[in-house]
Design an enzyme around this catalytic site. Structure first.
Site, PDB file in Angstrom:
ATOM      1  N   PHE A 125      60.038  52.148  42.461  1.00  0.00           N
ATOM      2  CA  PHE A 125      60.714  52.951  41.442  1.00  0.00           C
ATOM      3  C   PHE A 125      60.699  54.387  41.961  1.00  0.00           C
ATOM      4  O   PHE A 125      59.649  54.895  42.357  1.00  0.00           O
ATOM      5  CB  PHE A 125      59.954  52.825  40.118  1.00  0.00           C
ATOM      6  N   ASP A 191      50.641  51.314  40.118  1.00  0.00           N
ATOM      7  CA  ASP A 191      51.566  51.641  39.036  1.00  0.00           C
ATOM      8  C   ASP A 191      51.764  50.362  38.225  1.00  0.00           C
ATOM      9  O   ASP A 191      52.239  49.355  38.754  1.00  0.00           O
ATOM     10  CB  ASP A 191      52.887  52.147  39.633  1.00  0.00           C
ATOM     11  N   TYR A 216      55.924  52.392  26.789  1.00  0.00           N
ATOM     12  CA  TYR A 216      57.167  52.147  26.028  1.00  0.00           C
ATOM     13  C   TYR A 216      57.888  50.889  26.487  1.00  0.00           C
ATOM     14  O   TYR A 216      58.904  50.528  25.916  1.00  0.00           O
ATOM     15  CB  TYR A 216      58.110  53.359  26.092  1.00  0.00           C
ATOM     16  N   LYS A 217      57.377  50.222  27.546  1.00  0.00           N
ATOM     17  CA  LYS A 217      58.025  48.992  28.018  1.00  0.00           C
ATOM     18  C   LYS A 217      57.412  47.802  27.271  1.00  0.00           C
ATOM     19  O   LYS A 217      57.608  47.682  26.069  1.00  0.00           O
ATOM     20  CB  LYS A 217      57.912  48.901  29.532  1.00  0.00           C
ATOM     21  N   ARG A 358      69.064  42.282  35.746  1.00  0.00           N
ATOM     22  CA  ARG A 358      67.643  42.181  35.465  1.00  0.00           C
ATOM     23  C   ARG A 358      67.406  41.732  34.025  1.00  0.00           C
ATOM     24  O   ARG A 358      67.992  42.290  33.097  1.00  0.00           O
ATOM     25  CB  ARG A 358      67.039  43.569  35.701  1.00  0.00           C
TER      26      ARG A 358
HETATM   27  C1  LIG Z   1      59.478  52.967  34.071  1.00  0.00           C
HETATM   28  C2  LIG Z   1      58.719  53.348  35.309  1.00  0.00           C
HETATM   29  C3  LIG Z   1      58.252  54.652  35.484  1.00  0.00           C
HETATM   30  C4  LIG Z   1      58.613  55.704  34.467  1.00  0.00           C
HETATM   31  O1  LIG Z   1      58.047  56.925  34.679  1.00  0.00           O
HETATM   32  P1  LIG Z   1      58.210  58.030  33.544  1.00  0.00           P
HETATM   33  O2  LIG Z   1      57.479  59.183  34.048  1.00  0.00           O
HETATM   34  O3  LIG Z   1      57.668  57.445  32.269  1.00  0.00           O
HETATM   35  O4  LIG Z   1      59.672  58.301  33.360  1.00  0.00           O
HETATM   36  C5  LIG Z   1      57.484  54.924  36.603  1.00  0.00           C
HETATM   37  N1  LIG Z   1      57.205  53.963  37.519  1.00  0.00           N
HETATM   38  C6  LIG Z   1      57.669  52.705  37.375  1.00  0.00           C
HETATM   39  C7  LIG Z   1      57.332  51.660  38.381  1.00  0.00           C
HETATM   40  C8  LIG Z   1      58.446  52.369  36.274  1.00  0.00           C
HETATM   41  O5  LIG Z   1      58.912  51.137  36.142  1.00  0.00           O
END
Ligand SMILES: *Cc1c(COP(=O)(O)O)cnc(C)c1O
Length: 399
Positions: A125, A191, A216-217, A358
């Site tokens: 990501f 992560d 939030y996921k 997805r």
């Molecule tokens: C959703 C996600 C993020 C989001 O980071 P934010 O700082 O909350 O925007 C980071 N890393 C991964 C792997 C994600 O899937």
């Protein structure tokens, strides 16, 4: 192929089936995007209203003490602990995943003086890569995690990986990879954005050094709800560079000199955005009742069923359920309009560039019949080529 009636039979014996009533989902929608923004728990609006009207409206500034506001970042961290396999006092809920990544990467670099390389997944990501690129004096090295062993040398301070790949849903072996990094003197940062609330985790047992993730996921904290940061107790004397007053040993002494708090508190920075903590308070009331092994079993059952019902599609992630997170991804050159056509039919998934369709499977509010209906809609969109309608090719800002 398995029938809808057989799916209904599986649902009837699903030990998690009662959790569906905890969530408010629109009629006629099969929600396969709980891996991006979790669904709304029924108890959340009441909890948010309580914080606004009673705690803020009536309690005013007193609520920092009387409603426990001040303790929320640590308190919610401890409530999250069992979901990720962490004993108390090692998690704070604060800031965003991106900011927490900055804090733990910088802390890891200070714990490994003389080493300046941070290894990241090239397909990670992007925020993980961007944060590593923005750190002063760091050499980020983006690699294929399958080749990690070849890249570990005496320059590597830390390895940062996503436990579940956000595009393909591939799950990495946390214990083995952490052990490999440690053998080469590197610290391991995970992560957990696509793992927390998707499957059981064992951060302490795997001897993970640091971890970050969002709420939030899969955890249903609500849009923009605060992230979490895990630091193993043995690293609580590490210095992190965002030395704000909430990380001070005694914030209300208003001392002009920064002295870090002992313990996990030093990873806090400033005033927490409290209204966004209320949603997480409510959703954790649900999560505390979930058996994570049953969650994992159901997740594998749902993802396996979706793959079985959509033969002929190009699976982007692993066939082996043991290597799969709680999502299924397919590669398709027309992925974007196909997903739009599905959303039009009430099946909400998403698209990740360049060609990934997805679908996330949140086991608390999805049933096997939902999966059957979603697979039928996908098959229909593909066989009728309904996705070719011009309106499905227009791209919105958020995909
Ligand atoms: C959703 C996600 C993020 C989001 O980071 P934010 O700082 O909350 O925007 C980071 N890393 C991964 C792997 C994600 O899937």
């Amino acid at each position: 192929m398995i029938t809808r009636a057989e799916c209904a039979r599986r649902d009837a014996v699903d030990p998690l089936r009662s959790f569906r009533d905890e969530f408010r989902l629109p009629e006629g929608v099969v929600y396969l995007d709980g891996n991006s923004l979790g669904a709304l728990p029924r108890r959340t609006p009441g909890r948010v209203r309580e914080m606004v009207e009673r705690e803020w409206g009536e309690g005013l500034i007193r609520s920092w003490n009387t409603a426990g506001w001040y303790d929320l970042p640590r308190g919610l961290g401890d409530r999250l602990g069992p979901l990720v396999g962490a004993a108390e006092g090692q998690i704070v809920v604060c800031d965003s995943t991106s900011i927490n990544l900055f804090k733990v990467l910088a802390a890891a670099l200070r714990l490994r003086p003389g080493r300046r390389t941070v290894i990241c997944d090239a397909d990670s990501f992007p925020t993980d890569l961007y944060i590593a690129q923005g750190l002063d004096g760091v050499t980020p090295r983006a690699i294929d995690p399958a080749e990690l062993a070849d890249h570990l040398d005496s320059e590597v301070a830390a390895v940062l990986l996503s436990h579940v790949d956000y595009r393909t849903g591939r799950l990495y072996d946390m214990a083995a990879i952490t052990e490999l990094a440690h053998r080469h003197g590197a610290l391991m940062i995970w992560d957990l954005c696509h793992t927390a609330g998707a499957l059981p985790l064992a951060l302490d047992d795997c001897e993970v050094d640091f971890a970050v993730g969002c709420t939030y996921k899969y955890l249903n904290g609500g849009p923009g709800s605060p992230a979490f940061l895990y630091a193993a107790s043995r690293h609580h004397d590490a210095a992190q560079p965002l030395t704000g007053w909430f990380g001070h040993a005694d914030p209300f002494a208003f001392d002009p000199t920064y002295t870090p708090a002992t313990g996990i508190g030093r990873f806090l920075v400033g005033t927490p955005p409290l209204l966004s903590y209320a949603g997480l308070q409510a959703s954790l009331d649900i999560w505390e009742k979930v058996d994570l092994h049953e969650l994992r079993r159901k997740s594998q059952s749902l993802t396996g069923l979706f793959i079985e019902l959509t033969p002929g599609l190009d699976l982007a992630g692993p066939q082996d359920p043991a290597l799969r997170g709680s999502q299924v991804s397919f590669r398709h050159p027309n992925g974007y309009p196909i997903v739009q056509a599905l959303i039009d039919r009430g099946v909400i998934g998403d698209f990740r560039t360049p060609d990934i369709m997805r679908f996330g499977f949140a086991p608390l509010y999805l049933s096997h019949t939902d999966v059957w209906d979603a697979a039928a809609a996908l098959t229909d969109v593909l066989t009728t080529e309904a996705w070719r309608a011009p309106r499905y090719t227009e791209r919105s800002t958020v995909t």
